[in-house]
Design a protein around this motif. Structure first.
Motif, PDB file in Angstrom:
ATOM      1  N   VAL A 102       0.823  -1.212   0.000  1.00 51.19           N
ATOM      2  CA  VAL A 102       0.000   0.000   0.000  1.00 51.19           C
ATOM      3  C   VAL A 102       0.859   1.265   0.000  1.00 51.19           C
ATOM      4  CG1 VAL A 102      -2.003  -1.052   1.094  1.00 51.19           C
ATOM      5  CG2 VAL A 102      -0.211  -0.081   2.529  1.00 51.19           C
ATOM      6  N   CYS A 131      -4.083  -5.726  -5.984  1.00 43.79           N
ATOM      7  CA  CYS A 131      -5.014  -4.922  -5.181  1.00 43.79           C
ATOM      8  C   CYS A 131      -4.690  -3.436  -5.327  1.00 43.79           C
ATOM      9  CB  CYS A 131      -4.927  -5.328  -3.717  1.00 43.79           C
ATOM     10  SG  CYS A 131      -5.323  -7.062  -3.410  1.00 43.79           S
ATOM     11  N   ASP A 132      -5.738  -2.614  -5.438  1.00 42.07           N
ATOM     12  CA  ASP A 132      -5.518  -1.178  -5.600  1.00 42.07           C
ATOM     13  C   ASP A 132      -6.814  -0.432  -5.317  1.00 42.07           C
ATOM     14  OD1 ASP A 132      -4.239   1.295  -6.380  1.00 42.07           O
ATOM     15  OD2 ASP A 132      -2.916   0.095  -7.640  1.00 42.07           O
ATOM     16  N   THR A 133      -6.818   0.860  -5.604  1.00 45.92           N
ATOM     17  CA  THR A 133      -7.947   1.715  -5.233  1.00 45.92           C
ATOM     18  C   THR A 133      -8.997   1.865  -6.325  1.00 45.92           C
ATOM     19  OG1 THR A 133      -6.633   3.621  -5.941  1.00 45.92           O
ATOM     20  CG2 THR A 133      -6.579   3.056  -3.604  1.00 45.92           C
ATOM     21  N   SER A 134      -8.749   1.324  -7.511  1.00 42.56           N
ATOM     22  CA  SER A 134      -9.721   1.445  -8.597  1.00 42.56           C
ATOM     23  C   SER A 134      -9.488   0.348  -9.625  1.00 42.56           C
ATOM     24  CB  SER A 134      -9.615   2.813  -9.286  1.00 42.56           C
ATOM     25  OG  SER A 134      -8.400   2.901 -10.031  1.00 42.56           O
ATOM     26  N   ARG A 137      -6.583   1.173 -12.069  1.00 42.07           N
ATOM     27  CA  ARG A 137      -5.235   0.913 -11.559  1.00 42.07           C
ATOM     28  C   ARG A 137      -4.955  -0.589 -11.496  1.00 42.07           C
ATOM     29  NH1 ARG A 137      -2.965   5.377  -8.543  1.00 42.07           N
ATOM     30  NH2 ARG A 137      -1.971   3.899  -7.123  1.00 42.07           N
ATOM     31  N   PRO A 158     -11.770  -2.386  -3.951  1.00 40.47           N
ATOM     32  CA  PRO A 158     -10.977  -1.170  -3.721  1.00 40.47           C
ATOM     33  C   PRO A 158     -11.031  -0.744  -2.257  1.00 40.47           C
ATOM     34  CG  PRO A 158     -12.364  -0.916  -5.652  1.00 40.47           C
ATOM     35  CD  PRO A 158     -12.803  -2.177  -4.979  1.00 40.47           C
ATOM     36  N   TYR A 159      -9.889  -0.366  -1.725  1.00 45.69           N
ATOM     37  CA  TYR A 159      -9.857   0.000  -0.318  1.00 45.69           C
ATOM     38  C   TYR A 159     -10.048   1.493  -0.108  1.00 45.69           C
ATOM     39  CZ  TYR A 159      -4.978  -0.163  -1.979  1.00 45.69           C
ATOM     40  OH  TYR A 159      -3.843  -0.062  -2.717  1.00 45.69           O
ATOM     41  N   TYR A 160     -10.256   1.885   1.113  1.00 45.37           N
ATOM     42  CA  TYR A 160     -10.460   3.219   1.662  1.00 45.37           C
ATOM     43  C   TYR A 160     -11.935   3.573   1.729  1.00 45.37           C
ATOM     44  CZ  TYR A 160      -9.833   8.054   3.022  1.00 45.37           C
ATOM     45  OH  TYR A 160      -9.892   9.230   3.694  1.00 45.37           O
ATOM     46  N   TYR A 161     -12.636   3.683   0.583  1.00 48.22           N
ATOM     47  CA  TYR A 161     -14.049   4.055   0.625  1.00 48.22           C
ATOM     48  C   TYR A 161     -14.929   2.817   0.760  1.00 48.22           C
ATOM     49  CZ  TYR A 161     -12.712   8.730  -0.952  1.00 48.22           C
ATOM     50  OH  TYR A 161     -12.152   9.972  -1.051  1.00 48.22           O
ATOM     51  N   THR A 193     -10.818  -3.655   3.893  1.00 46.47           N
ATOM     52  CA  THR A 193     -11.632  -3.076   2.833  1.00 46.47           C
ATOM     53  C   THR A 193     -13.006  -3.723   2.846  1.00 46.47           C
ATOM     54  OG1 THR A 193     -11.709  -2.561   0.465  1.00 46.47           O
ATOM     55  CG2 THR A 193     -10.881  -4.738   1.074  1.00 46.47           C
TER      56      THR A 193
END
Length: 285
Positions: A102, A131-134, A137, A158-161, A193
């Motif tokens: 990350v 693994c990534d945010t979108s 990506r 996707p992580y964070y949101y 996530t």
């Protein structure tokens, strides 16, 4: 401010002799490396807190300059890859979630993927952690590792949101469609996530190149349910546990195998569990 230093090394007379001989051979190998190789590079990172700091420091066997002179490959990655290639592990999963992926940008991740593929030379199956945010990506990573000869990729939502389950399905559908026939393994890791809930999982089974699921929930009821669904709907689908202490019960529930950090450090012992289970030697397993 105080500093905490942790050193768990132990030494004996035999250990010292072996270390000296190993160091001699290592220096001989290092001497044959090219001009872009830097031997025995000290590394140090400090984590400050209110009234103390934890310092992590060590020394890399070597640092190899990248072609662009802005990136680098740590020689230890290649050594560890060689060790795993000579072990009883079935596959290698570089840049996994127990590492620092990350904090790595795409170029850094691709450098690791490339280094592993270079050493592996087709000996083990290669699974890239994409693994990534979108989805965009993720697909950039997939496009690159396909050219390196990787066999599959591991992808979490996707992580964070936080995402709805409809959004989780749409994400995987986009990734799988964009990957063509390249195999995609889903990654259920709800600690970090949005999880892949069972109704969403059942829908994803209709996607041909969605070929497996790594489940790191450590919830055996859920893992057993996944295995039961797969046995009825898609027997060729592989369910993996991502938690070390769930391996034996997961095998009993119908899991195909495991993807864990322990397998990289104790492959012989992990293989022994598989072999005992396959031979119906439940007590040994």
């Amino acid at each position: 401010m105080c500093f905490i230093h942790i050193d768990n090394r132990t030494f004996s007379g035999t250990d010292v002799n072996a270390m000296q001989e190993g160091a001699r051979l290592h220096r001989k190998i290092q001497g044959k490396m090219g001009g872009d190789y830097h031997a025995e590079v000290p590394l140090r990172m400090e984590f400050p807190f209110d009234d103390f700091a934890i310092v992590v420091e060590g020394r890399a066997d070597g640092i190899i300059d990248g072609d662009d002179k802005k990136s680098a490959i740590i020689d230890e990655i290649k050594k560890q890859t060689e060790d795993i290639c000579n072990s009883e592990a079935d596959a290698i999963l570089p840049v996994a979630s127990t590492g620092d992926y990350v904090k790595m940008d795409l170029d850094e991740r691709l450098a690791v993927f490339s280094a592993v593929a270079e050493i592996n030379r087709g000996r083990k199956k290669l699974i890239a952690s994409a693994c990534d945010t979108s989805a965009t990506r993720v697909l950039k990573t997939i496009s690159a590792v396909k050219k390196m000869g990787y066999d599959a990729c591991l992808v979490c939502p996707p992580y964070y949101y936080p995402l709805s389950q409809d959004a989780v399905y749409d994400f995987f559908k986009t990734v799988c469609d964009g990957a063509g026939d390249f195999p995609v393994i889903g990654y259920h890791v709800p600690f970090f996530t949005t999880g892949i809930e069972i109704p969403t999982f059942e829908k994803l089974l209709d996607i041909p190149n969605f070929v497996g699921m790594k489940d790191s929930s450590a919830v055996m009821k859920r893992i057993a349910h996944l295995c039961e669904i797969v046995s009825q709907k898609r027997p060729d689908f592989a369910v993996y546990t991502g938690t070390d202490d769930c391996l034996f019960p997961a095998l009993c529930a119908g899991c195909f195998g495991s993807m864990t950090a322990l397998a990289a450090t104790m492959p012989t012992q992990i293989r022994a569990i598989y072999n005992a289970f396959d031979n119906r030697d439940i007590d040994t397993a």
